[in-house]
Design a protein around this motif. Structure first.
Motif, PDB file in Angstrom:
ATOM      1  N   SER A  28      20.367  52.831 -54.717  1.00  0.00           N
ATOM      2  CA  SER A  28      21.881  53.612 -53.875  1.00  0.00           C
ATOM      3  C   SER A  28      21.460  51.803 -53.355  1.00  0.00           C
ATOM      4  O   SER A  28      22.670  52.364 -52.952  1.00  0.00           O
ATOM      5  CB  SER A  28      20.900  54.648 -53.589  1.00  0.00           C
ATOM      6  N   ALA A  29      20.690  51.510 -53.251  1.00  0.00           N
ATOM      7  CA  ALA A  29      20.861  50.195 -51.917  1.00  0.00           C
ATOM      8  C   ALA A  29      20.075  49.589 -52.436  1.00  0.00           C
ATOM      9  O   ALA A  29      18.445  49.351 -52.007  1.00  0.00           O
ATOM     10  CB  ALA A  29      20.290  50.873 -50.610  1.00  0.00           C
ATOM     11  N   PRO A  30      20.584  48.224 -53.581  1.00  0.00           N
ATOM     12  CA  PRO A  30      19.787  47.421 -53.847  1.00  0.00           C
ATOM     13  C   PRO A  30      19.233  46.093 -52.695  1.00  0.00           C
ATOM     14  O   PRO A  30      18.210  45.778 -53.060  1.00  0.00           O
ATOM     15  CB  PRO A  30      20.194  46.334 -55.274  1.00  0.00           C
ATOM     16  N   GLN A  31      20.365  45.901 -52.119  1.00  0.00           N
ATOM     17  CA  GLN A  31      20.415  45.465 -50.744  1.00  0.00           C
ATOM     18  C   GLN A  31      19.326  45.498 -49.948  1.00  0.00           C
ATOM     19  O   GLN A  31      18.489  44.822 -49.204  1.00  0.00           O
ATOM     20  CB  GLN A  31      21.361  44.799 -49.853  1.00  0.00           C
ATOM     21  N   ARG A  32      18.765  46.625 -49.693  1.00  0.00           N
ATOM     22  CA  ARG A  32      17.488  47.133 -49.204  1.00  0.00           C
ATOM     23  C   ARG A  32      16.305  46.166 -49.524  1.00  0.00           C
ATOM     24  O   ARG A  32      15.491  45.730 -48.453  1.00  0.00           O
ATOM     25  CB  ARG A  32      17.151  49.113 -48.820  1.00  0.00           C
ATOM     26  N   TRP A  33      15.663  46.195 -50.525  1.00  0.00           N
ATOM     27  CA  TRP A  33      14.598  45.745 -51.366  1.00  0.00           C
ATOM     28  C   TRP A  33      14.984  44.613 -51.028  1.00  0.00           C
ATOM     29  O   TRP A  33      13.556  43.666 -50.152  1.00  0.00           O
ATOM     30  CB  TRP A  33      14.771  45.787 -52.816  1.00  0.00           C
TER      31      TRP A  33
END
Length: 136
Positions: A28-33
């Motif tokens: 859902s939000a790969p940029q969070r990693w």
């Protein structure tokens, strides 16, 4: 193969749910990693805290479940040892582990890991719910 330990089945369910949630978060939000790794760079105390928590969870798993009697029990035991080792590395020498994390934190790599986590989580969850460990 059936697994005989209720603890193994319960831990497989919990680990399966954890992996599914982590996988969904990655999809859902790969940029969070990537942002998480950036936060780790700015806050060494956060790395230490993550290491302590991860080490404690791994130690609890290793102390309560150290069984190699069947494939599911072995997998649960390996998760415990993995968490223990990862926590120890985050506490003692976080640099190399964080470099590996950065190397696999592109959006594409995160999606691949997320899908793998969901698949493994579903397998663990089903094995934990049914008591059947033969397909692992």
């Amino acid at each position: 193969m059936m697994t005989g330990s209720v603890l193994t089945l319960q831990l497989a369910q919990v680990l399966g749910l954890y992996l599914i949630l982590i996988g969904l978060a990655g999809l859902s939000a790969p940029q969070r990693w990537r942002a998480l790794l950036d936060d780790f760079d700015r806050a060494p105390g956060l790395v230490l805290l993550a290491g302590v928590v991860t080490f404690a969870i791994g130690a609890a798993l290793v102390l309560t479940h150290s069984s190699l009697t069947d494939p599911l029990a072995t997998l649960v035991t390996l998760f415990g040892w993995g968490a223990l080792i990862k926590g120890a590395l985050l506490i003692a020498v976080p640099g190399p582990l964080l470099r590996i994390g950065r190397a696999v934190s592109s959006a594409t790599a995160t999606r691949i890991w997320a899908i793998a986590a969901i698949v493994l989580g579903l397998l663990l969850g089903v094995a934990g719910l049914t008591g059947r460990a033969g397909f692992l």
